[in-house]
Scaffold this active site. Structure first.
Site, PDB file in Angstrom:
ATOM      1  N   GLY A   3      19.415  30.165 -15.627  1.00  0.00           N
ATOM      2  CA  GLY A   3      20.597  29.464 -15.140  1.00  0.00           C
ATOM      3  C   GLY A   3      20.687  29.412 -13.629  1.00  0.00           C
ATOM      4  O   GLY A   3      21.005  28.367 -13.047  1.00  0.00           O
TER       5      GLY A   3
ATOM      6  N   ASP B 141      28.409  32.080 -19.016  1.00  0.00           N
ATOM      7  CA  ASP B 141      28.483  33.146 -20.025  1.00  0.00           C
ATOM      8  C   ASP B 141      27.061  33.558 -20.385  1.00  0.00           C
ATOM      9  O   ASP B 141      26.627  33.433 -21.520  1.00  0.00           O
ATOM     10  CB  ASP B 141      29.241  32.637 -21.266  1.00  0.00           C
ATOM     11  CG  ASP B 141      29.459  33.735 -22.302  1.00  0.00           C
ATOM     12  OD1 ASP B 141      29.450  34.928 -21.917  1.00  0.00           O
ATOM     13  OD2 ASP B 141      29.618  33.410 -23.496  1.00  0.00           O
TER      14      ASP B 141
END
Length: 218
Positions: free
Chosen positions: A82, A99
């Protein structure tokens, strides 16, 4: 429906912008059981979603067991780290949801100041960031302070939900200033449309006296 408290509270981000078109472009870092992706896919039909997940087996499990939609026009699944993904392109988003954790529940680079600064740079005007703060053995305050630094103090942590998760919200563009009574009205409207119940989160927000003068300001 979102069954876990923290996933519901990440969707409190939808209350922060009084715009029927919000959000149109969403980035989700971390797929998990795909509950957030499926909620947005179903309830925000104009939104295009990009999900970045580092573990291919998580994506396979979401497709096999959790009915992750197959719709490349609206739902783009990217197998990548990410932090590296957000640093490696200049795409911008209305809403970013973070998350992501490793097998030991550690966020790694996803909880560092440069990452939060990149998130801010990738948000459109009036954009919103929502982060699930979990697994911080020394508490959540250091993480919240990093987010505040990246967003020029325009960030807020919701009081911890029953699971212990803390959701941090941060904004860009026009300042968010919403009276609590208006926020509750918007939450009821959202519940009627999506069955999402945010009453517990708003109650704890009010009890924590995080809204000076009865006003949520971010």
């Amino acid at each position: 429906h979102l069954e876990l408290d923290y996933t519901r509270e990440m969707m409190a981000s939808l209350l922060l912008r009084d715009d029927a078109r919000f959000p149109r472009k969403v980035l989700l870092i971390g797929l998990g059981a795909a509950s957030l992706a499926k909620f947005l896919y179903r309830n925000c039909p104009l939104a295009k979603l990009t999900v970045v997940e580092i573990e291919p087996r998580v994506v396979a499990a979401a497709r096999q067991f959790f009915k992750l939609p197959e719709d490349p026009l609206r739902l783009n699944i990217v197998i990548a780290d990410g932090a590296q993904y957000i640093a490696g392109n200049d795409k911008t988003y209305d809403l970013i949801l973070v998350d992501g954790y490793d097998a030991d529940a550690r966020p790694g680079e996803l909880d560092m100041l440069p990452f939060y600064q990149m998130c801010r740079a990738r948000l459109n005007h009036n954009g919103v960031l929502a982060v699930n703060l979990l697994g911080r053995s020394r508490g959540h305050q250091a993480s919240v302070e990093r987010i505040k630094t990246a967003f020029n103090e325009r960030a807020l942590a919701l009081p911890a939900c029953d699971s212990g998760n803390v959701i941090a919200l941060a904004t860009t563009g026009e300042k968010v200033e919403i009276p609590l009574h208006k926020l509750k009205e918007q939450a009821l409207e959202l519940k009627e449309k999506t069955s999402l119940n945010l009453s517990s989160a708003l109650m704890r927000l009010e009890q924590a006296k995080s809204c000076l003068g009865g006003m949520l300001t971010i």
